[in-house]
Motif scaffolding. Structure first.
Motif, PDB file in Angstrom:
ATOM      1  N   CYS A  12       0.849  -1.185   0.000  1.00  0.00           N
ATOM      2  CA  CYS A  12       0.000   0.000   0.000  1.00  0.00           C
ATOM      3  C   CYS A  12       0.892   1.245   0.000  1.00  0.00           C
ATOM      4  CB  CYS A  12      -0.898  -0.016   1.231  1.00  0.00           C
ATOM      5  SG  CYS A  12      -1.715   1.541   1.560  1.00  0.00           S
ATOM      6  N   CYS A  15       0.204   3.160   3.882  1.00  0.00           N
ATOM      7  CA  CYS A  15       0.702   2.595   5.138  1.00  0.00           C
ATOM      8  C   CYS A  15       1.924   1.699   4.933  1.00  0.00           C
ATOM      9  CB  CYS A  15      -0.413   1.826   5.850  1.00  0.00           C
ATOM     10  SG  CYS A  15      -0.984   0.364   4.965  1.00  0.00           S
ATOM     11  N   CYS A  51      -4.731   0.522   0.191  1.00  0.00           N
ATOM     12  CA  CYS A  51      -5.713  -0.290   0.914  1.00  0.00           C
ATOM     13  C   CYS A  51      -7.117   0.217   0.628  1.00  0.00           C
ATOM     14  CB  CYS A  51      -5.501  -0.198   2.419  1.00  0.00           C
ATOM     15  SG  CYS A  51      -3.938  -0.807   2.983  1.00  0.00           S
ATOM     16  N   CYS A  56      -6.335   4.958   4.785  1.00  0.00           N
ATOM     17  CA  CYS A  56      -5.194   4.943   3.876  1.00  0.00           C
ATOM     18  C   CYS A  56      -5.380   5.939   2.737  1.00  0.00           C
ATOM     19  CB  CYS A  56      -4.949   3.544   3.330  1.00  0.00           C
ATOM     20  SG  CYS A  56      -4.018   2.526   4.489  1.00  0.00           S
TER      21      CYS A  56
HETATM   22 ZN   LIG Z   1      -2.713   0.979   3.559  1.00  0.00          ZN
END
Ligand SMILES: [Zn+2]
Length: 87
Positions: A12, A15, A51, A56
């Motif tokens: 991702c 994150c 995500c 996110c």
């Molecule tokens: Zn994420």
């Protein structure tokens, strides 16, 4: 580390966690420079993942993650489109 595993993991942009592709949304930048959300996961071009959750997405927006991943200016509307995908 994941050798032999059938689960393909992608990171991702927000994150930086590795997750199963199915749990992420793919954004693609094509050679011509167009950037869009790839719902099929098979579009040509450079892919980046986030995500499938608003935390996110918000983080991505704040960090300008797409700009950084694709190394170019990104139309802010893409973040709105992503948000729609998540609802
Ligand atoms: Zn994420």
């Amino acid at each position: 580390m994941f050798k032999g595993s059938k689960i393909s993991l992608r990171m991702c942009m927000a994150c930086r966690e590795n997750k199963q592709k199915e749990k992420l949304i793919r954004v693609v930048k094509q050679k011509g420079g167009s950037i869009f959300i790839d719902k099929t996961g098979k579009a040509d071009g450079r892919g980046a993942y986030v995500c499938n959750n608003l935390e996110c997405l918000n983080l991505l927006k704040k960090k300008r993650g797409l700009e950084r991943s694709f190394r170019c200016k990104v139309d802010g509307l893409i973040y709105d489109d992503l948000k729609k995908e998540m609802i």
